[in-house]
Design a protein around this motif. Structure first.
Motif, PDB file in Angstrom:
ATOM      1  N   ALA A  99       0.845  -1.200   0.000  1.00  0.00           N
ATOM      2  CA  ALA A  99       0.000   0.000   0.000  1.00  0.00           C
ATOM      3  C   ALA A  99       0.880   1.249   0.000  1.00  0.00           C
ATOM      4  O   ALA A  99       1.923   1.301   0.642  1.00  0.00           O
ATOM      5  N   ARG A 100       0.446   2.269  -0.724  1.00  0.00           N
ATOM      6  CA  ARG A 100       1.246   3.484  -0.880  1.00  0.00           C
ATOM      7  C   ARG A 100       1.180   4.390   0.336  1.00  0.00           C
ATOM      8  O   ARG A 100       2.024   5.272   0.519  1.00  0.00           O
ATOM      9  N   ALA A 101       0.178   4.179   1.187  1.00  0.00           N
ATOM     10  CA  ALA A 101       0.023   5.022   2.372  1.00  0.00           C
ATOM     11  C   ALA A 101      -0.639   4.201   3.474  1.00  0.00           C
ATOM     12  O   ALA A 101      -1.383   3.261   3.193  1.00  0.00           O
ATOM     13  N   PRO A 102      -0.377   4.545   4.723  1.00  0.00           N
ATOM     14  CA  PRO A 102      -1.048   3.862   5.837  1.00  0.00           C
ATOM     15  C   PRO A 102      -2.492   4.312   5.933  1.00  0.00           C
ATOM     16  O   PRO A 102      -2.904   5.281   5.264  1.00  0.00           O
ATOM     17  N   PRO A 103      -3.308   3.674   6.757  1.00  0.00           N
ATOM     18  CA  PRO A 103      -4.686   4.132   6.969  1.00  0.00           C
ATOM     19  C   PRO A 103      -4.692   5.553   7.536  1.00  0.00           C
ATOM     20  O   PRO A 103      -3.700   6.018   8.103  1.00  0.00           O
ATOM     21  N   PRO A 104      -5.819   6.268   7.384  1.00  0.00           N
ATOM     22  CA  PRO A 104      -5.898   7.631   7.938  1.00  0.00           C
ATOM     23  C   PRO A 104      -5.650   7.641   9.447  1.00  0.00           C
ATOM     24  O   PRO A 104      -6.100   6.757  10.166  1.00  0.00           O
ATOM     25  N   ARG A 105      -4.941   8.670   9.905  1.00  0.00           N
ATOM     26  CA  ARG A 105      -4.672   8.808  11.331  1.00  0.00           C
ATOM     27  C   ARG A 105      -5.835   9.533  12.006  1.00  0.00           C
ATOM     28  O   ARG A 105      -6.566  10.281  11.353  1.00  0.00           O
ATOM     29  N   PRO A 106      -5.997   9.320  13.310  1.00  0.00           N
ATOM     30  CA  PRO A 106      -7.165   9.876  14.005  1.00  0.00           C
ATOM     31  C   PRO A 106      -7.375  11.368  13.795  1.00  0.00           C
ATOM     32  O   PRO A 106      -8.502  11.817  13.610  1.00  0.00           O
ATOM     33  N   ALA A 107      -6.291  12.144  13.822  1.00  0.00           N
ATOM     34  CA  ALA A 107      -6.431  13.598  13.650  1.00  0.00           C
ATOM     35  C   ALA A 107      -6.068  14.042  12.241  1.00  0.00           C
ATOM     36  O   ALA A 107      -5.993  15.243  11.967  1.00  0.00           O
ATOM     37  N   GLY A 108      -5.838  13.085  11.349  1.00  0.00           N
ATOM     38  CA  GLY A 108      -5.596  13.433   9.960  1.00  0.00           C
ATOM     39  C   GLY A 108      -4.174  13.805   9.618  1.00  0.00           C
ATOM     40  O   GLY A 108      -3.898  14.226   8.490  1.00  0.00           O
ATOM     41  N   ALA A 109      -3.239  13.657  10.540  1.00  0.00           N
ATOM     42  CA  ALA A 109      -1.848  14.018  10.286  1.00  0.00           C
ATOM     43  C   ALA A 109      -0.959  13.306  11.289  1.00  0.00           C
ATOM     44  O   ALA A 109      -1.431  12.692  12.252  1.00  0.00           O
ATOM     45  N   LEU A 110       0.350  13.399  11.056  1.00  0.00           N
ATOM     46  CA  LEU A 110       1.349  12.858  11.977  1.00  0.00           C
ATOM     47  C   LEU A 110       2.039  14.032  12.656  1.00  0.00           C
ATOM     48  O   LEU A 110       2.472  14.974  11.987  1.00  0.00           O
ATOM     49  N   PHE A 111       2.148  13.972  13.974  1.00  0.00           N
ATOM     50  CA  PHE A 111       2.672  15.112  14.732  1.00  0.00           C
ATOM     51  C   PHE A 111       4.049  14.785  15.296  1.00  0.00           C
ATOM     52  O   PHE A 111       4.308  13.655  15.713  1.00  0.00           O
ATOM     53  N   HIS A 112       4.922  15.788  15.311  1.00  0.00           N
ATOM     54  CA  HIS A 112       6.269  15.616  15.834  1.00  0.00           C
ATOM     55  C   HIS A 112       6.424  16.517  17.056  1.00  0.00           C
ATOM     56  O   HIS A 112       6.636  17.725  16.934  1.00  0.00           O
ATOM     57  N   PRO A 113       6.324  15.966  18.270  1.00  0.00           N
ATOM     58  CA  PRO A 113       6.413  16.788  19.481  1.00  0.00           C
ATOM     59  C   PRO A 113       7.820  17.362  19.668  1.00  0.00           C
ATOM     60  O   PRO A 113       8.816  16.731  19.331  1.00  0.00           O
ATOM     61  N   ASN A 114       7.884  18.551  20.228  1.00  0.00           N
ATOM     62  CA  ASN A 114       9.176  19.134  20.597  1.00  0.00           C
ATOM     63  C   ASN A 114       9.864  18.228  21.613  1.00  0.00           C
ATOM     64  O   ASN A 114       9.221  17.592  22.445  1.00  0.00           O
ATOM     65  N   SER A 115      11.192  18.221  21.549  1.00  0.00           N
ATOM     66  CA  SER A 115      11.950  17.326  22.413  1.00  0.00           C
ATOM     67  C   SER A 115      13.081  18.032  23.136  1.00  0.00           C
ATOM     68  O   SER A 115      14.077  17.415  23.489  1.00  0.00           O
TER      69      SER A 115
END
Length: 390
Positions: free
Chosen positions: A248-264
């Protein structure tokens, strides 16, 4: 950490060596810029557990990779002999600083210096575990996933590896320096290697450009094992079965519609969501609201902390080095800004409604193992039973 000469840095290590810091006297501890090791820097001695029992403290980092590999191989052999399904998770201490805590047989064997020498031991250690799968004849019934937890730290220079081509070029172009690696949400800070092996199920040499996350491992393993996830909660990860097994070219939709990168910690407040990797026909785009902050580049320079509203939007397919954000004239810019704002609104609402942990190493004495082997769940003080830890 690396104990190398770096312009603009005040190295506080008591002694400098080719690979790692060592104290000048046996009773001295290395300074806070040096490695976690037997000399108790950072006022902690890292314990090694087997089950709930501390079997060594401080952990001997020089032989830890061999111990992990031997444990993993034995676990596979024992499980396979008993025809017992198994899950084995190995969090290798390589390639984390201190680079150089490898078996001496690897020293000076790589053109990349201590970093390459240590990487060679990691390669050998992983090979021990994979060979165990073959020896136990369970290769074709075992999914192997290898990944990392962050990109290379810029402030460790050659000891931290290279993030090229994901260099966050916009930041040094604007300010003459600043870190774009580990502890930042530039691509170099969190883009990781991702390898999956399952003979007979995943075609050899197959490659995917799907954007996935370590958060996806849990729901993927559960799905492949036929286990239903507990209801009544939100999972940030998604099932990657179709990406791994069906291309598959993409994973299933994420709950909020995007992937988030938290500050570290390198920029902004730890945990704040200020970088959004978009999805759908905008999947090549990332919206970045925060730049600059604490993390320096290798030469010691920092970029000022800045919040961008609207965010900087980068096209990672055509500009993986993040050198030039999209201009307002680009038709994708307004759509990306709107999509990022909507995704952040949705995830913040989800977090507010969720049950969250309140455990803290700083306030809960039960949350951290102790330097005393008879007190495995207490906070680690400077002294235990009247004995000064060195």
């Amino acid at each position: 950490y690396g104990c190398t000469d770096r312009p603009g840095y005040d190295i506080s290590c008591p002694h400098r060596a080719a690979d790692v810091c060592r104290p000048s006297l046996p009773a001295d501890a290395d300074g806070p810029d040096c490695h976690i090791g037997p000399n108790n820097p950072w006022n902690e001695s890292i314990p090694l557990y087997r089950g709930d029992t501390i079997i060594e403290q401080p952990t001997d980092l020089w032989i830890l990779a061999q111990r992990y590999a031997a444990f993993g191989a034995d676990f596979i052999k024992t499980s396979a002999a008993a025809a017992t399904p198994f899950f084995l998770y190995i969090a290798w201490n390589h390639m984390h600083v201190p680079i150089g805590n490898h078996d001496p047989k690897f020293t000076n064997t790589s053109a990349r210096g201590p970093y390459g020498d240590t990487l060679r031991q990691l390669d050998e250690s992983i090979g021990v575990v994979l060979d165990a799968l073959g020896d136990a004849r369970v290769e074709e019934s075992t999914l192997v996933v290898l990944t990392g937890d962050n990109g290379a730290p810029d402030d460790q220079c050659s000891y931290g590896g290279s993030n090229a081509p994901f260099v966050g070029g916009w930041l040094p172009a604007q300010y003459g320096g600043g870190g774009t690696g580990k502890t930042t949400t530039w691509e170099g800070g969190h883009r990781e290697p991702g390898l999956a092996i399952w003979p007979g199920r995943i075609p050899a040499g197959a490659r995917s450009e799907a954007t996935v996350s370590a958060l996806d491992v849990f729901p993927t393993f559960a799905a492949l094992a036929g286990i239903r996830l507990p209801a009544g909660r939100v999972y940030d990860g998604v099932d990657l079965s179709q990406v791994l097994l069906a291309g598959a070219r993409a994973p299933p939709p994420r709950p909020a519609g995007a992937l988030f990168h938290p500050n570290s910690g390198g920029e902004g407040q730890i945990g704040d969501l200020e970088t959004v990797r978009l999805a759908g026909d905008l999947a090549d785009l990332v919206a970045k609201y925060r730049t600059g902050g604490k993390l320096p580049s290798c030469d010691g320079r920092r970029a000022p902390d800045a919040y961008h509203d609207p965010p900087l939007v980068f096209d990672l397919r055509n500009d993986p080095g993040q050198t030039a954000p999209l201009g307002a004239a680009d038709a994708r810019h307004a759509r990306a800004v709107a999509a990022a704002a909507d995704a952040l609104r949705r995830i913040r609402a989800s977090i507010a409604a969720d049950n969250t942990t309140v455990s803290s190493y700083a306030t809960d004495d039960r949350a951290r193992p102790c330097c005393g082997p008879k007190e495995p769940l207490c906070r680690c003080p400077h002294q235990v039973e009247g004995t000064t830890l060195v």
